[in-house]
Design a protein around this motif. Structure first.
Motif, mmCIF file in Angstrom:
data_model
loop_
_atom_site.group_PDB
_atom_site.id
_atom_site.type_symbol
_atom_site.label_atom_id
_atom_site.label_comp_id
_atom_site.label_asym_id
_atom_site.label_seq_id
_atom_site.Cartn_x
_atom_site.Cartn_y
_atom_site.Cartn_z
ATOM 1 N N MET A 1 69.376 -5.820 -71.062
ATOM 2 C CA MET A 1 69.789 -5.395 -72.299
ATOM 3 C C MET A 1 68.536 -4.280 -73.055
ATOM 4 S SD MET A 1 70.320 -7.803 -75.764
ATOM 5 C CE MET A 1 71.758 -8.339 -75.503
ATOM 6 N N ALA A 2 68.806 -3.228 -73.359
ATOM 7 C CA ALA A 2 67.799 -2.267 -73.814
ATOM 8 C C ALA A 2 67.438 -2.643 -75.369
ATOM 9 C CB ALA A 2 68.416 -0.797 -73.614
ATOM 10 N N SER A 3 66.385 -2.397 -75.760
ATOM 11 C CA SER A 3 65.991 -2.657 -76.939
ATOM 12 C C SER A 3 65.516 -1.419 -77.813
ATOM 13 C CB SER A 3 65.011 -3.585 -77.003
ATOM 14 O OG SER A 3 64.905 -4.237 -78.221
ATOM 15 N N TYR A 4 65.996 -1.072 -79.000
ATOM 16 C CA TYR A 4 65.743 -0.029 -79.867
ATOM 17 C C TYR A 4 65.211 -0.316 -80.953
ATOM 18 C CZ TYR A 4 68.099 2.492 -76.001
ATOM 19 O OH TYR A 4 68.483 3.094 -74.781
ATOM 20 N N ASP A 5 64.518 0.651 -81.854
ATOM 21 C CA ASP A 5 64.042 0.504 -83.402
ATOM 22 C C ASP A 5 65.549 0.977 -84.093
ATOM 23 O OD1 ASP A 5 61.719 -0.145 -83.026
ATOM 24 O OD2 ASP A 5 60.873 1.979 -82.477
ATOM 25 N N VAL A 6 66.097 1.930 -83.582
ATOM 26 C CA VAL A 6 67.387 2.372 -84.197
ATOM 27 C C VAL A 6 68.726 2.569 -83.135
ATOM 28 C CG1 VAL A 6 68.362 4.022 -85.909
ATOM 29 C CG2 VAL A 6 65.896 3.438 -85.986
ATOM 30 N N ILE A 7 69.647 2.289 -83.430
ATOM 31 C CA ILE A 7 70.802 2.834 -82.816
ATOM 32 C C ILE A 7 71.814 3.542 -83.889
ATOM 33 C CG2 ILE A 7 72.885 2.284 -81.261
ATOM 34 C CD1 ILE A 7 71.498 0.107 -80.070
ATOM 35 N N VAL A 8 72.178 4.811 -83.435
ATOM 36 C CA VAL A 8 72.976 5.504 -84.363
ATOM 37 C C VAL A 8 74.289 5.498 -83.812
ATOM 38 C CG1 VAL A 8 73.348 7.645 -85.780
ATOM 39 C CG2 VAL A 8 70.985 6.717 -85.270
ATOM 40 N N ILE A 9 75.389 5.076 -84.652
ATOM 41 C CA ILE A 9 76.616 5.205 -83.993
ATOM 42 C C ILE A 9 77.243 6.538 -84.630
ATOM 43 C CG2 ILE A 9 78.929 4.131 -83.784
ATOM 44 C CD1 ILE A 9 77.393 1.363 -84.182
ATOM 45 N N GLY A 10 77.695 7.495 -83.488
ATOM 46 C CA GLY A 10 78.139 8.765 -83.919
ATOM 47 C C GLY A 10 77.090 9.707 -84.015
ATOM 48 N N SER A 11 77.721 10.914 -83.207
ATOM 49 C CA SER A 11 76.670 11.961 -83.082
ATOM 50 C C SER A 11 77.207 13.419 -83.705
ATOM 51 C CB SER A 11 76.574 12.337 -81.596
ATOM 52 O OG SER A 11 77.731 12.914 -81.280
ATOM 53 N N GLY A 12 77.888 13.049 -84.948
ATOM 54 C CA GLY A 12 77.992 14.179 -85.795
ATOM 55 C C GLY A 12 76.971 14.755 -86.522
ATOM 56 N N GLY A 14 75.660 14.046 -89.290
ATOM 57 C CA GLY A 14 74.955 12.951 -89.888
ATOM 58 C C GLY A 14 74.274 12.249 -88.780
ATOM 59 N N GLY A 15 74.823 11.914 -87.824
ATOM 60 C CA GLY A 15 74.356 10.974 -86.716
ATOM 61 C C GLY A 15 73.137 11.560 -85.896
ATOM 62 N N TYR A 16 73.563 12.852 -85.296
ATOM 63 C CA TYR A 16 72.477 13.484 -84.250
ATOM 64 C C TYR A 16 71.407 14.132 -85.181
ATOM 65 C CZ TYR A 16 73.306 18.495 -85.451
ATOM 66 O OH TYR A 16 73.449 19.768 -85.859
ATOM 67 N N VAL A 17 71.474 14.298 -86.480
ATOM 68 C CA VAL A 17 70.161 14.585 -87.431
ATOM 69 C C VAL A 17 69.290 13.293 -87.698
ATOM 70 C CG1 VAL A 17 69.443 15.518 -89.497
ATOM 71 C CG2 VAL A 17 71.263 16.748 -88.376
ATOM 72 N N CYS A 18 70.316 12.334 -87.838
ATOM 73 C CA CYS A 18 69.339 10.899 -88.207
ATOM 74 C C CYS A 18 68.736 10.671 -86.733
ATOM 75 C CB CYS A 18 70.452 10.133 -88.289
ATOM 76 S SG CYS A 18 69.892 8.462 -88.841
ATOM 77 N N ALA A 19 69.386 10.688 -85.759
ATOM 78 C CA ALA A 19 68.421 10.113 -84.408
ATOM 79 C C ALA A 19 67.428 10.968 -84.202
ATOM 80 C CB ALA A 19 69.946 10.358 -83.292
ATOM 81 N N ILE A 20 67.352 12.615 -84.277
ATOM 82 C CA ILE A 20 66.412 13.381 -83.946
ATOM 83 C C ILE A 20 65.242 12.968 -85.049
ATOM 84 C CG2 ILE A 20 65.547 15.685 -84.275
ATOM 85 C CD1 ILE A 20 68.424 16.559 -83.288
ATOM 86 N N ARG A 21 65.525 12.906 -86.272
ATOM 87 C CA ARG A 21 64.502 12.513 -87.437
ATOM 88 C C ARG A 21 63.746 11.120 -87.091
ATOM 89 N NH1 ARG A 21 62.081 15.955 -89.208
ATOM 90 N NH2 ARG A 21 62.227 16.516 -91.390
ATOM 91 N N CYS A 22 64.609 10.449 -86.773
ATOM 92 C CA CYS A 22 64.166 8.923 -86.171
ATOM 93 C C CYS A 22 63.224 8.927 -84.989
ATOM 94 C CB CYS A 22 65.156 7.744 -85.927
ATOM 95 S SG CYS A 22 66.115 7.265 -87.406
ATOM 96 N N ALA A 23 63.597 9.926 -84.058
ATOM 97 C CA ALA A 23 62.695 9.943 -82.914
ATOM 98 C C ALA A 23 61.193 10.639 -83.257
ATOM 99 C CB ALA A 23 63.273 10.611 -81.930
#
Ligand code: NAD
Length: 462
Positions: A1-12, A14-23
Motif C-alpha cells: 500500500m503506497a502512502s501519500y501526503d495528497v491524492i488528487v482525484i481527477g486530472s482536469g 483543477g486536479g492537475y494544477v493542484c497536484a503540481i502545486r502540492c508537489a
C-alpha cells in the motif's frame, strides 16, 4: 500500500494544477485519472479541442470574407473535415502529453483508473488501495441533458459528440444559447451548416451584461446563426436519418417542430461524482448536488477536500485551477485564497466576449452609484485594419471613487484584453490608473484605455 501526503482525484485543470502545486510545495503527491490521457474534460473534450475548431473555422471565414478585400486572390479553401479533426486531435495530444511530462518532472504518480474513497485517508484505484493524509476531489462535471432527451452522441449529442462528428451536418439545432451552444454553433455555421439555436430565456448568454448580449446576438445573426429566444424545448428525438425537435414559444404557447441532421444539447453541466462512494462516506452535498465545502475547500468529512466543477461557483477551468493552487497551499500550511470577485469569463466566438466583476444589472440591484465608460472598436485603428471593428469595451466604476467594479468587452481578443482590467481590479485600481498608463499604438488594448478615459474627461478617438 503506497502512502501519500495528497491524492488528487481527477486530472482536469483543477486536479492537475493542484497536484503540481502540492508537489512543488514538497508534498508527496499522486493523481488518479481513469481516462487514457491526462487533462480532463478541458484538454480532451472541452476547452482545447473546441478552440482548435474555432481557430480553423475562423480562418475559413477570413478567407471567404476578407482575403479578397486585402488583395489575396484565389478561391477560398474547401473543408477537409477529416484533416480538421486530425489537427484537433493532434492539439489534444500535444496538450495531454504536456501534462504527463509535468507530472514526471514534478514526481507526481499517475494512478491509472477510476478512484473511489472507501474511507477518509484511503483511495481505491482498481484492486489497489492507497493511503493519503489528504484527499482532494477534483472529478469535474458532465453534460446535463433535458428530461426525456436521450443522448446517443451521434445524432443527439453533447459537446463531446459535437467535437467528433463524422461530417459537417447540413442542418444543426443547438439547444441552449450559453457558452457551449454559441461556441460550437458558430464553428458549424462557419463550416457551412444551417444552425438554429433555441434558447429558453429571452436573452442569450445568461448572466452576461444585457447590452453586450444584445450586440453579440446581432453579430451572430449576421454570421448566419438563427437564434430563437423564449423557446422552451419539449423534446428531441433521433429518427432514422435525422432528428426532430419540438419546442413551445413562451410568449404565446405556440408549438413548433424543426428537424436537423444533428442536435447539440448544450443546456448546462452537472457535478460528476459517480463511483466515488460519497453516499457511504456521508459527505454533505448542496441542494444542487455539488459537494459542500467551507471557505478552505474542506468537505464535511475530515481529510477530504473538493475543488472545481464539483463544488459551487462558475464551472470554469481557470476557477478550478485557482482553487487547485489555493487548496495545495492550504494543505502545505500556507494561506491559499481565491478572489471570486475577479474571475473573468470568456466566450471564444468571433468576436470574443469577456467579462469580469459586476454588471450594470447587479450594480442597479445593489443600489450602488456607478459610472460607465464605453469605447467602440470603430475608433480603434488596429481593429479597423484587421476587419475587427465590431464591438466595444465598457468599464463600470464607482461614481464617487472611480474604482473599477467590472468590465465587459465584445470585440477582437476580448479574452486577452480583459486581464489588464483583472489585474487593475486586484490592485483596487481606479479607471484613471488605466487611463494614465501608456498603451502601445496600434493595439486593441488602446480601446481599453479609451474606455477608461471615458470614465473621466472623455476618450480621444470618439
Ligand atoms: P450554460 O449554462 O452556459 O447555458 C445553457 C443554456 O441553455 C442557458 O442559456 C439556458 O437558459 C438554456 N436552456 C436550458 N434549458 C433549456 C430548454 N429546455 N430549452 C431551451 N434552452 C434551454 O451551459 P453550457 O453552455 O452547456 O455550458 C456548461 C458549463 O460549461 C457552463 O458553466 C459554462 O460556463 C462552461 N463552459 C465554459 C466555457 C468557456 O469558458 N468558454 C466553454 C464551455 C463550457
Amino acid at each position: 500500500m503506497a502512502s501519500y501526503d495528497v491524492i488528487v482525484i481527477g486530472s482536469g485543470p483543477g486536479g492537475y494544477v493542484c497536484a503540481i502545486r502540492c508537489a512543488q510545495l514538497g508534498l508527496k503527491t499522486a493523481c488518479v485519472e481513469g481516462r487514457e490521457t491526462l487533462g480532463g474534460t478541458c484538454l480532451n473534450v472541452g476547452c482545447i479541442p473546441s478552440k482548435a475548431l474555432l481557430h480553423a473555422s475562423h480562418q475559413l471565414h477570413e478567407a471567404q470574407h476578407n482575403f479578397e478585400k486585402m488583395g489575396l486572390k484565389g478561391k477560398p479553401p474547401s473543408v477537409d473535415w477529416a484533416q480538421m479533426l486530425s489537427y484537433k486531435d493532434d492539439v489534444i495530444g500535444q496538450n495531454t502529453k504536456g501534462i504527463e511530462f509535468l507530472f514526471k518532472k514534478n514526481k507526481i504518480d499517475w494512478l491509472k483508473g477510476w478512484g473511489s474513497i472507501p474511507e477518509a485517508g484511503l483511495v481505491k484505484v482498481g484492486d489497489e488501495t492507497h493511503k493519503a493524509k489528504h484527499i482532494v476531489i477534483a472529478s469535474g462535471s458532465e453534460a446535463s441533458s433535458l428530461p426525456g432527451i436521450e443522448i446517443d452522441e451521434k445524432t443527439i449529442v453533447t459537446s463531446t459528440g459535437a467535437l467528433a462528428l463524422p461530417k459537417v451536418p447540413k442542418k444543426m439545432i443547438v439547444i441552449g444559447a450559453g457558452v457551449i451552444g454559441l461556441e460550437l454553433g458558430s464553428v458549424y455555421a462557419r463550416l457551412g451548416a444551417e444552425v438554429t439555436v433555441l434558447e429558453y430565456l429571452d436573452q442569450i448568454t445568461p448572466g452576461i451584461d444585457t447590452e453586450v448580449a444584445r450586440s453579440f446576438r446581432s453579430l451572430l445573426k449576421r454570421q448566419g446563426l438563427d437564434i430563437v429566444t423564449g423557446a422552451a424545448v419539449q423534446s428531441a428525438e433521433a429518427l432514422k436519418t435525422k432528428a426532430k425537435v419540438a419546442y413551445k414559444l413562451r410568449k404565446d404557447d405556440s408549438e413548433h417542430t424543426l428537424d436537423a441532421d444533428v442536435v447539440l444539447v448544450a443546456t448546462g453541466r452537472k457535478p460528476f461524482t459517480d463511483g466515488l462512494g460519497l453516499d457511504a462516506l456521508g459527505l454533505q452535498l448542496t441542494k444542487r448536488g455539488q459537494i459542500a465545502t467551507d471557505a478552505h475547500y474542506k468537505t464535511s468529512v475530515d481529510g477530504i477536500y473538493a475543488i472545481g466543477d464539483v463544488i459551487e461557483g462558475p464551472m470554469l477551468a481557470h476557477k478550478a485551477e485557482d482553487e487547485g493552487m489555493a487548496v495545495a497551499e492550504i494543505l502545505a500550511g500556507q494561506a491559499g485564497h481565491v478572489n471570486y470577485g475577479v474571475i473573468p469569463g470568456v466566450i471564444y466566438t468571433h468576436p470574443e466576449v469577456a467579462a469580469v466583476g459586476q454588471t450594470e444589472d447587479s450594480l442597479k440591484e445593489s443600489g450602488r452609484a456607478y459610472k460607465v465608460g464605453k469605447f467602440s472598436f470603430m475608433g480603434n485603428g488596429r481593429a479597423k485594419a484587421n476587419f475587427a471593428a465590431d464591438g466595444f469595451v465598457k468599464i463600470l466604476v464607482d461614481a464617487e471613487t472611480d474604482r473599477i467594479l467590472g468590465a465587459h468587452i465584445l470585440g477582437p481578443s476580448a479574452g486577452d484584453l480583459i486581464h489588464e482590467i483583472c489585474v487593475a481590479m486586484e490592485f483596487g485600481a481606479a479607471a484613471e490608473d488605466i487611463a494614465r498608463t501608456c498603451h502601445a499604438h496600434p493595439t486593441y488594448s488602446e480601446a481599453v484605455r479609451e474606455a477608461a478615459l471615458a470614465c473621466g474627461d472623455g476618450p480621444i478617438h470618439s
